[in-house]
Design an enzyme around this catalytic site. Structure first.
Site, PDB file in Angstrom:
ATOM      1  N   GLY A   1      -6.320  22.652   2.058  1.00  0.00           N
ATOM      2  CA  GLY A   1      -5.818  23.756   2.892  1.00  0.00           C
ATOM      3  C   GLY A   1      -4.935  24.687   2.083  1.00  0.00           C
ATOM      4  O   GLY A   1      -5.035  25.916   2.169  1.00  0.00           O
TER       5      GLY A   1
ATOM      6  N   ASP B   1      -6.611  11.918  -1.181  1.00  0.00           N
ATOM      7  CA  ASP B   1      -8.040  11.850  -0.841  1.00  0.00           C
ATOM      8  C   ASP B   1      -8.962  12.077  -2.028  1.00  0.00           C
ATOM      9  O   ASP B   1     -10.141  11.739  -1.964  1.00  0.00           O
ATOM     10  CB  ASP B   1      -8.376  12.908   0.232  1.00  0.00           C
TER      11      ASP B   1
ATOM     12  N   ARG C   1     -12.720 -15.763   8.672  1.00  0.00           N
ATOM     13  CA  ARG C   1     -12.880 -14.558   9.476  1.00  0.00           C
ATOM     14  C   ARG C   1     -13.499 -13.422   8.649  1.00  0.00           C
ATOM     15  O   ARG C   1     -13.426 -13.429   7.408  1.00  0.00           O
ATOM     16  CB  ARG C   1     -11.509 -14.068   9.968  1.00  0.00           C
TER      17      ARG C   1
HETATM   18  O1  F6P Z   1      -4.932  14.356   3.333  1.00  0.00           O
HETATM   19  C1  F6P Z   1      -4.163  13.205   3.242  1.00  0.00           C
HETATM   20  C2  F6P Z   1      -4.231  12.444   4.523  1.00  0.00           C
HETATM   21  O2  F6P Z   1      -3.451  11.295   4.413  1.00  0.00           O
HETATM   22  C3  F6P Z   1      -5.639  12.054   4.931  1.00  0.00           C
HETATM   23  O3  F6P Z   1      -6.128  10.959   4.186  1.00  0.00           O
HETATM   24  C4  F6P Z   1      -5.392  11.751   6.383  1.00  0.00           C
HETATM   25  O4  F6P Z   1      -6.582  11.788   7.140  1.00  0.00           O
HETATM   26  C5  F6P Z   1      -4.459  12.893   6.782  1.00  0.00           C
HETATM   27  O5  F6P Z   1      -3.729  13.228   5.602  1.00  0.00           O
HETATM   28  C6  F6P Z   1      -3.484  12.548   7.878  1.00  0.00           C
HETATM   29  O6  F6P Z   1      -2.846  13.781   8.218  1.00  0.00           O
HETATM   30  P1  F6P Z   1      -1.373  13.797   8.894  1.00  0.00           P
HETATM   31  O7  F6P Z   1      -0.398  13.463   7.811  1.00  0.00           O
HETATM   32  O8  F6P Z   1      -1.227  15.212   9.375  1.00  0.00           O
HETATM   33  O9  F6P Z   1      -1.398  12.770   9.990  1.00  0.00           O
END
Ligand code: F6P
Length: 336
Positions: free
Chosen positions: A110, A133, A168
């Site tokens: 972003g 990520d 499990r």
């Molecule tokens: O982009 C990093 C991340 O941790 C992703 O892996 C996750 O889906 C997202 O941010 C969670 O976003 P937020 O911190 O807004 O809950």
């Protein structure tokens, strides 16, 4: 030169090491002045800043999170205009008002998109890729990823002992947004028997067959690693959905763990500290050479840079030709 630095989007280990890399090099090597901008782009809207000196940078290398704070403020989002304020224009004016020659943005997809739009407006901006990520196009790795994989792998290692003790199936959900990099790297490092990625469609039959075959071969427990972004029935989290389906189909007791935000917390690994230091340092070279509108990138072992317009709006997703997938499949790991 006088530069401003901001951190935007989700936090992750290594941000402070990157701030340190940018600022120490800017101050010591280039004699630049540095202004820390709080809470991402919101800090440029509110002019919420602090002057950075050598003193403010001590102790940052191994500290998690971001001392500047962060936000997911997206100045170019339409809703911002509805408020009557033209945030991009206001930010450009405030950059002028603060006498900043360039802005360094540390952020994920972003942020790269926002930075590209500011570059198109003629704002002097350079960026450093940041996310656990590892889904930012153009760079082999982003800092934060190695630390998240290390944390997830430790968790998977711990699940092996409880899974075997209770016979499990343990399902662990890791982060990664729409990409499966954390699941792939931690799943293979942690010896996962099943690894599910958003990029590879899965069949429950294949998963259940893997679990049952292990049982028949005298291994009455399995480790299933799932990326949070895999397709489910839309009513539950990934891990809950997969665990329920496995238990229903096989009758084997199955439990799930959602690893969550611990993957974004704490001190960065040495790899991430050094990647952050290198990327931060090279960002100041772009500024000194007035090469604006570019994102720092790691390609092989080289730190280089690419135009922001080439990065914006793209995602780097896992491809089935990834060697970890090829090797895993040959060893009997089920990718769905
Ligand atoms: O982009 C990093 C991340 O941790 C992703 O892996 C996750 O889906 C997202 O941010 C969670 O976003 P937020 O911190 O807004 O809950």
């Amino acid at each position: 030169m006088r530069i401003g630095i901001l951190t935007a989007g989700g936090d992750c280990p290594g941000i402070n090491a990157t701030i340190r890399g940018v600022c120490k090099t800017a101050i010591h090597h280039y004699g630049m002045e540095v202004l820390g901008i709080h809470s991402g782009f919101q800090g440029l809207i509110d002019i919420d800043v602090e002057s950075f000196t050598d003193k403010s940078l001590s102790g940052l290398l191994n500290q998690g999170g971001t001392v500047l704070g962060t936000s997911r403020e997206k100045p170019f989002k339409k809703s911002g205009l509805a408020s009557g304020i033209n945030k991009p224009e206001l930010i450009a004016e405030n950059i002028e008002k603060l006498g900043l020659d360039c802005i360094v943005c540390i952020g994920g997809n972003g942020t790269q998109k926002t930075a590209a739009k500011f570059a198109d407006m003629g704002v002097n901006i350079v960026s450093v890729p940041k996310t656990i990520d590892n889904d930012i196009w153009g760079t082999d790795f982003s800092f934060g990823f190695d630390t998240a994989v290390t944390i997830a792998t430790d968790a998977i290692d711990r699940l092996h002992s409880t899974a075997s003790s209770h016979k499990r199936v343990m399902v662990i959900e890791v982060m990664g947004h729409k990409a499966g990099w954390i699941a792939l790297y931690s799943g293979m490092a942690g010896g996962g028997d099943v690894i599910l990625l958003p990029e590879i469609p899965y069949r429950m039959e294949a998963i259940n067959e893997t679990v049952m075959n292990r049982l028949k071969r005298g291994k009455p427990y399995s480790i299933v690693v799932v990326a949070e972004g895999i397709l489910t029935d839309g009513t539950k989290r990934a891990a809950e959905y997969i665990a329920q389906e496995i238990q229903l189909a096989t009758g084997i007791e199955t439990r799930e763990t959602v690893l969550g935000y611990v993957q974004r917390g704490g001190s960065p690994t040495p790899f991430d500290r050094n990647l952050s230091t290198r990327m931060g340092g090279h960002a100041t070279d772009l500024i000194a050479n007035r090469q604006f509108g570019r994102m720092i990138a790691l390609v092989g072992d080289e730190i280089t840079s690419i135009p922001l317009r080439d990065v914006a709006g793209k995602l780097k997703l896992v491809d089935e030709s990834q060697d970890l997938i090829v090797q895993g499949r040959r060893m009997g790991v089920c990718f769905g």
